[in-house]
Design a protein around this motif. Sequence first.
Motif, PDB file in Angstrom:
ATOM      1  N   CYS A 223       2.022  -3.729  -0.518  1.00  0.00           N
ATOM      2  CA  CYS A 223       2.177  -2.709   0.518  1.00  0.00           C
ATOM      3  C   CYS A 223       2.455  -3.379   1.863  1.00  0.00           C
ATOM      4  O   CYS A 223       1.770  -4.322   2.250  1.00  0.00           O
ATOM      5  CB  CYS A 223       0.911  -1.869   0.597  1.00  0.00           C
ATOM      6  SG  CYS A 223       0.930  -0.689   1.954  1.00  0.00           S
ATOM      7  N   CYS A 226      -0.891  -2.569   4.156  1.00  0.00           N
ATOM      8  CA  CYS A 226      -2.227  -3.094   3.855  1.00  0.00           C
ATOM      9  C   CYS A 226      -2.191  -4.289   2.904  1.00  0.00           C
ATOM     10  O   CYS A 226      -3.241  -4.839   2.578  1.00  0.00           O
ATOM     11  CB  CYS A 226      -3.113  -1.991   3.282  1.00  0.00           C
ATOM     12  SG  CYS A 226      -2.682  -1.524   1.598  1.00  0.00           S
ATOM     13  N   CYS A 259       1.659   1.611  -0.535  1.00  0.00           N
ATOM     14  CA  CYS A 259       0.743   1.992  -1.613  1.00  0.00           C
ATOM     15  C   CYS A 259       0.444   3.483  -1.546  1.00  0.00           C
ATOM     16  O   CYS A 259       0.049   4.086  -2.532  1.00  0.00           O
ATOM     17  CB  CYS A 259      -0.543   1.186  -1.528  1.00  0.00           C
ATOM     18  SG  CYS A 259      -1.538   1.610  -0.098  1.00  0.00           S
ATOM     19  N   CYS A 263      -0.392   4.798   4.259  1.00  0.00           N
ATOM     20  CA  CYS A 263       0.131   3.508   4.704  1.00  0.00           C
ATOM     21  C   CYS A 263       1.566   3.657   5.210  1.00  0.00           C
ATOM     22  O   CYS A 263       1.983   2.970   6.137  1.00  0.00           O
ATOM     23  CB  CYS A 263       0.057   2.474   3.583  1.00  0.00           C
ATOM     24  SG  CYS A 263      -1.533   1.626   3.539  1.00  0.00           S
TER      25      CYS A 263
HETATM   26 ZN   LIG Z   1      -1.169   0.254   1.718  1.00  0.00          ZN
END
Ligand SMILES: [Zn+2]
Length: 615
Positions: A223, A226, A259, A263
Amino acid sequence: MEALQEAAARVFAAKLARAQTLYRDPLGFADANRERVALFVTFLLATVTWLRWRAQAGAAKAVAVPDLSVFDDVDDAQIQRLKPTELVWAIGVSAKAVSVSEEGLLRGFAFSAAKSTPTEDEIFRCFCKAMAEPMNEPLDQKLVPARPTLAYFLSTRTCSDAVVARIAARLASYGVQVVTEQTLTPAMRATMQKHVAAMSSAAQAALQDSSGSAMAKSPPRACFTCLKSLPPAPEPRASGDAEADPVLHCTKCNAIYFCSGACHAKAAPNHAQQQCAAFGLQMGHREKWKIDQFPFTWSNEKQLLHAYNQVNFLTQRGIHNMGLWRRLCGCFQNRKWGELSAELRGTWGELSGADEAAKAQARFETLHLNAALFPLDKALAKAPDAIHTWQDYYEAVGLPLDDPAALLLEVPLTLWWILRQHILPLVGSQLAARPNKRLVVHLAGAEKEADLLPLFDVLLALLPGIQLCIHMVNPEMSANLTPAQAMYTSKSSVHGGSLTITLHRGVYGPEHASGEAFMTKGPADVVVIMNAALYASPAWPPTLGVLYQQRSRGTRVVCTEPMEMNVAITLEGIRKLGVSGISLETRLNPFRQPVYQWKNNVGMPSYSNGFIWGL
Ligand SMILES: [Zn+2]
Ligand SMILES: [Zn+2]
Ligand SMILES: [Zn+2]
């Protein structure tokens, strides 16, 4: 609230930076690392900006800080539960990093947070991490969590015996026996030798079975926001079309993945404003410029060679830790730039030969290159002017396309390509009129270039009749080189040219630009900076000033970059300094290294010496 969020942002940034330095940065070449770190810093700044933006927007919800405690703490119970393995592990401790490997396969790697000799805790944590969560690089490596019964410290370690003893005591509680070359018993040595033999036969078997080679079709992704792991992209079916990608991604640029919707939302404002268009343009070049196209059996459009550390690939070919190939893996991290070629050349004095030709052959053999390349300045089957691609060059020197020499030749051939395309058309006619017929190149920030000195002999054939003089300058150049080691000379009886390379420790400054620091005294015909990523170096604003001064005096400055986006970021910085733009638009380098430096969280093409541009 705002103060709280600021604090959260700081903690988050610190944790991420720590995670990055401690574990996330896979073992790699220094230039690749430099560029990864730069990309990471860009990402980090974007995240912090976003947190500030949220704070200003008065968002009531607390900021979600990803839990990275896994990098801080070792789960004792988890490690106790791991299955023991009979395979012998090695622990390498260099000046800045720790590596843990299982018979040639890297399981764990960490930079010291302080960029100095890793502490006892860092070594211990890296080892635990390698047991519980082995890294899988190269990507087809399928390492499972395990606990070794025997591990040994490599003799090149930079940590003290006291640290070794304390780590041995801590790991003993997990049933891991830790030894050094002094405490290794004959029985253990026999066990290790048995495993080493098994390892090389396994590597041979893998080589026979092409499906088990070191190339990955669908590398893992993460991602963008994150860094959480995501499933790889679906592989194309036999019909050629891929099934729809279930992973959420930016549909405009296709370069980044998420993800979750949350996000995506976090990244969206900054990405849309600053990055998306640039990313999209560069993703488009991937197709248009055929960036992933290589003719090699081991790296081509269908199956690219990938990975920062080529241990597997080299082991399969029986060239791991041999000659110049040592530059392609991380086992020699603690050697400073220039020391590898000094070490290789150090063995040349002992070589005996009936005559000069026999000695030259013996010297060549220390490099462990394909015999077809001998001598490196041999007459080419094609005129240099007819060489435009890797395939042309391989044909010109008679190398088969399954030979991996391009992994190393990218360095001298990139320099040749820059000279031939951008410099010789300008100064070629003046050369003959110069009393010494000399072409002078400054390689600022030279890194692996300084470790491959004997390989530059290939330039004698590509630049016939030219007296080429290269000065390499880097503050990280080894301080241990003798004057003889800091200079390499070679002559071609076939082509009439010569090669002189000198190595210098220091930041490229006015004394280098003027040539005062060098024996050639005068200014350069060109300053080349390979894998420059100028914005990532703290020394770059002053260096850039020097470079612009040189340009105003008529010296060309040509850079290469692993990623095209580095040019845009550098130009952004240049604009802030108030100096003018570029003289050479970004273009693809046909002699880029055929290894895709894949990044989990930004799927953009990245190759060592991938792109060429000029200040
Ligand atoms: Zn993420
Ligand atoms: Zn986008
Ligand atoms: Zn290695």
